[in-house]
Design a protein around this motif. Structure first.
Motif, PDB file in Angstrom:
ATOM      1  N   LEU A  84       0.843  -1.197   0.000  1.00  0.00           N
ATOM      2  CA  LEU A  84       0.000   0.000   0.000  1.00  0.00           C
ATOM      3  C   LEU A  84       0.876   1.244   0.000  1.00  0.00           C
ATOM      4  O   LEU A  84       1.930   1.273   0.634  1.00  0.00           O
ATOM      5  N   HIS A  85       0.432   2.270  -0.693  1.00  0.00           N
ATOM      6  CA  HIS A  85       1.192   3.504  -0.864  1.00  0.00           C
ATOM      7  C   HIS A  85       0.650   4.566   0.078  1.00  0.00           C
ATOM      8  O   HIS A  85      -0.491   4.996  -0.064  1.00  0.00           O
ATOM      9  N   ALA A  86       1.455   4.984   1.055  1.00  0.00           N
ATOM     10  CA  ALA A  86       1.040   6.040   1.978  1.00  0.00           C
ATOM     11  C   ALA A  86       0.998   7.373   1.232  1.00  0.00           C
ATOM     12  O   ALA A  86       1.828   7.637   0.361  1.00  0.00           O
ATOM     13  N   SER A  87       0.047   8.221   1.580  1.00  0.00           N
ATOM     14  CA  SER A  87      -0.136   9.489   0.864  1.00  0.00           C
ATOM     15  C   SER A  87       0.909  10.541   1.230  1.00  0.00           C
ATOM     16  O   SER A  87       1.091  11.507   0.481  1.00  0.00           O
ATOM     17  N   SER A  88       1.590  10.366   2.362  1.00  0.00           N
ATOM     18  CA  SER A  88       2.589  11.350   2.798  1.00  0.00           C
ATOM     19  C   SER A  88       3.421  10.751   3.924  1.00  0.00           C
ATOM     20  O   SER A  88       3.084   9.688   4.461  1.00  0.00           O
ATOM     21  N   TYR A  89       4.489  11.452   4.301  1.00  0.00           N
ATOM     22  CA  TYR A  89       5.277  11.024   5.457  1.00  0.00           C
ATOM     23  C   TYR A  89       4.413  11.031   6.717  1.00  0.00           C
ATOM     24  O   TYR A  89       4.512  10.140   7.550  1.00  0.00           O
ATOM     25  N   ALA A  90       3.576  12.050   6.867  1.00  0.00           N
ATOM     26  CA  ALA A  90       2.709  12.134   8.049  1.00  0.00           C
ATOM     27  C   ALA A  90       1.747  10.946   8.093  1.00  0.00           C
ATOM     28  O   ALA A  90       1.526  10.352   9.159  1.00  0.00           O
ATOM     29  N   ALA A  91       1.183  10.584   6.946  1.00  0.00           N
ATOM     30  CA  ALA A  91       0.279   9.432   6.894  1.00  0.00           C
ATOM     31  C   ALA A  91       1.036   8.156   7.230  1.00  0.00           C
ATOM     32  O   ALA A  91       0.538   7.295   7.969  1.00  0.00           O
ATOM     33  N   PHE A  92       2.256   8.012   6.711  1.00  0.00           N
ATOM     34  CA  PHE A  92       3.087   6.838   6.996  1.00  0.00           C
ATOM     35  C   PHE A  92       3.329   6.718   8.498  1.00  0.00           C
ATOM     36  O   PHE A  92       3.179   5.637   9.078  1.00  0.00           O
ATOM     37  N   ALA A  93       3.676   7.824   9.151  1.00  0.00           N
ATOM     38  CA  ALA A  93       3.932   7.819  10.594  1.00  0.00           C
ATOM     39  C   ALA A  93       2.672   7.455  11.380  1.00  0.00           C
ATOM     40  O   ALA A  93       2.726   6.685  12.342  1.00  0.00           O
ATOM     41  N   THR A  94       1.530   7.992  10.969  1.00  0.00           N
ATOM     42  CA  THR A  94       0.262   7.674  11.638  1.00  0.00           C
ATOM     43  C   THR A  94      -0.076   6.204  11.480  1.00  0.00           C
ATOM     44  O   THR A  94      -0.453   5.525  12.448  1.00  0.00           O
ATOM     45  N   ILE A  95       0.052   5.687  10.264  1.00  0.00           N
ATOM     46  CA  ILE A  95      -0.223   4.272  10.007  1.00  0.00           C
ATOM     47  C   ILE A  95       0.710   3.403  10.841  1.00  0.00           C
ATOM     48  O   ILE A  95       0.283   2.418  11.444  1.00  0.00           O
ATOM     49  N   ARG A  96       1.976   3.773  10.908  1.00  0.00           N
ATOM     50  CA  ARG A  96       2.952   3.014  11.705  1.00  0.00           C
ATOM     51  C   ARG A  96       2.508   2.943  13.163  1.00  0.00           C
ATOM     52  O   ARG A  96       2.513   1.868  13.772  1.00  0.00           O
ATOM     53  N   GLU A  97       2.150   4.071  13.737  1.00  0.00           N
ATOM     54  CA  GLU A  97       1.690   4.091  15.138  1.00  0.00           C
ATOM     55  C   GLU A  97       0.481   3.186  15.336  1.00  0.00           C
ATOM     56  O   GLU A  97       0.397   2.447  16.322  1.00  0.00           O
ATOM     57  N   ARG A  98      -0.460   3.241  14.413  1.00  0.00           N
ATOM     58  CA  ARG A  98      -1.678   2.438  14.529  1.00  0.00           C
ATOM     59  C   ARG A  98      -1.394   0.949  14.369  1.00  0.00           C
ATOM     60  O   ARG A  98      -1.972   0.131  15.075  1.00  0.00           O
ATOM     61  N   LEU A  99      -0.506   0.607  13.439  1.00  0.00           N
ATOM     62  CA  LEU A  99      -0.160  -0.808  13.261  1.00  0.00           C
ATOM     63  C   LEU A  99       0.488  -1.369  14.520  1.00  0.00           C
ATOM     64  O   LEU A  99       0.167  -2.476  14.961  1.00  0.00           O
ATOM     65  N   VAL A 100       1.400  -0.610  15.113  1.00  0.00           N
ATOM     66  CA  VAL A 100       2.058  -1.050  16.342  1.00  0.00           C
ATOM     67  C   VAL A 100       1.031  -1.177  17.468  1.00  0.00           C
ATOM     68  O   VAL A 100       1.010  -2.168  18.203  1.00  0.00           O
ATOM     69  N   ALA A 101       0.134  -0.198  17.588  1.00  0.00           N
ATOM     70  CA  ALA A 101      -0.890  -0.223  18.640  1.00  0.00           C
ATOM     71  C   ALA A 101      -1.818  -1.432  18.498  1.00  0.00           C
ATOM     72  O   ALA A 101      -2.299  -1.968  19.498  1.00  0.00           O
ATOM     73  N   HIS A 102      -2.050  -1.872  17.269  1.00  0.00           N
ATOM     74  CA  HIS A 102      -2.908  -3.038  17.019  1.00  0.00           C
ATOM     75  C   HIS A 102      -2.134  -4.357  17.071  1.00  0.00           C
ATOM     76  O   HIS A 102      -2.704  -5.421  16.825  1.00  0.00           O
ATOM     77  N   GLY A 103      -0.839  -4.290  17.348  1.00  0.00           N
ATOM     78  CA  GLY A 103      -0.031  -5.504  17.397  1.00  0.00           C
ATOM     79  C   GLY A 103       0.168  -6.132  16.035  1.00  0.00           C
ATOM     80  O   GLY A 103       0.490  -7.315  15.931  1.00  0.00           O
ATOM     81  N   ALA A 104      -0.013  -5.343  14.975  1.00  0.00           N
ATOM     82  CA  ALA A 104       0.086  -5.861  13.613  1.00  0.00           C
ATOM     83  C   ALA A 104       1.473  -5.663  13.007  1.00  0.00           C
ATOM     84  O   ALA A 104       1.753  -6.173  11.927  1.00  0.00           O
ATOM     85  N   SER A 105       2.342  -4.903  13.695  1.00  0.00           N
ATOM     86  CA  SER A 105       3.686  -4.625  13.202  1.00  0.00           C
ATOM     87  C   SER A 105       4.579  -4.298  14.388  1.00  0.00           C
ATOM     88  O   SER A 105       4.105  -3.771  15.398  1.00  0.00           O
ATOM     89  N   ASP A 106       5.879  -4.565  14.221  1.00  0.00           N
ATOM     90  CA  ASP A 106       6.819  -4.136  15.256  1.00  0.00           C
ATOM     91  C   ASP A 106       7.311  -2.717  14.985  1.00  0.00           C
ATOM     92  O   ASP A 106       8.092  -2.172  15.749  1.00  0.00           O
ATOM     93  N   GLY A 107       6.872  -2.119  13.882  1.00  0.00           N
ATOM     94  CA  GLY A 107       7.209  -0.739  13.568  1.00  0.00           C
ATOM     95  C   GLY A 107       8.519  -0.547  12.839  1.00  0.00           C
ATOM     96  O   GLY A 107       8.912   0.589  12.560  1.00  0.00           O
ATOM     97  N   THR A 108       9.209  -1.622  12.498  1.00  0.00           N
ATOM     98  CA  THR A 108      10.482  -1.502  11.788  1.00  0.00           C
ATOM     99  C   THR A 108      10.273  -0.823  10.441  1.00  0.00           C
ATOM    100  O   THR A 108       9.398  -1.219   9.666  1.00  0.00           O
ATOM    101  N   VAL A 109      11.075   0.201  10.174  1.00  0.00           N
ATOM    102  CA  VAL A 109      11.029   0.904   8.890  1.00  0.00           C
ATOM    103  C   VAL A 109      12.250   0.481   8.087  1.00  0.00           C
ATOM    104  O   VAL A 109      13.382   0.588   8.556  1.00  0.00           O
TER     105      VAL A 109
END
Length: 144
Positions: A84-109
């Motif tokens: 999936l293509h994030a619309s911006s750096y800010a969107a990428f950061a928000t998605i990262r936080e949400r994925l980590v909060a949902h236990g769906a990612s360890d947040g590694t970039v």
């Protein structure tokens, strides 16, 4: 190019409400109603709009075991994962936080040269990747 992107990706699930709720919470997706689909009378389809031109067509097919089958990367068949293509750096950061909060990612970039990327797994185990092109100044989408 003759295309503007991906229209939809069809996926199988046992629980369209749970899957839709995940994509709504993490990606601000719009989840449509679950409706009957197909000619056998057992299928349903839920449309999950994940971008202006892109949606997941989420199917339930009770007679199929494919929604339960999980295998390691590169052994998943013809569709291995979704990018999936994030619309911006800010969107990428928000998605990262949400994925980590949902236990769906360890947040590694990951730095993949022209883009930054992170991987996640949705509640059904489908691996996904979120990418954002690198800014001209070379800044990082999370740390700046």
């Amino acid at each position: 190019m003759l295309l503007t992107g991906v229209d939809h990706i069809a996926v199988l699930t046992r629980d369209p409400a749970r899957l839709g709720a995940f994509y709504a919470a993490v990606f601000d997706a719009e989840v449509g109603p679950t409706r009957p689909h197909g000619q056998q009378g057992e299928e349903t389809m839920t449309v999950v709009r994940i971008g202006p031109y892109t949606e997941l067509n989420v199917f339930t097919v009770p007679s199929s075991d494919e929604a339960d089958r999980q295998t390691p990367m590169w052994h998943r068949g013809r569709l291995d994962h979704v990018g999936l293509h994030a619309s911006s750096y800010a969107a990428f950061a928000t998605i990262r936080e949400r994925l980590v909060a949902h236990g769906a990612s360890d947040g590694t970039v990951n730095d993949f040269g022209a883009a930054f990327s992170m991987f996640y797994r949705d509640p059904d185990g489908l691996e996904g990747e979120v990418l954002v092109p690198k800014a001209a100044d070379g800044s990082h989408p999370v740390t700046g």
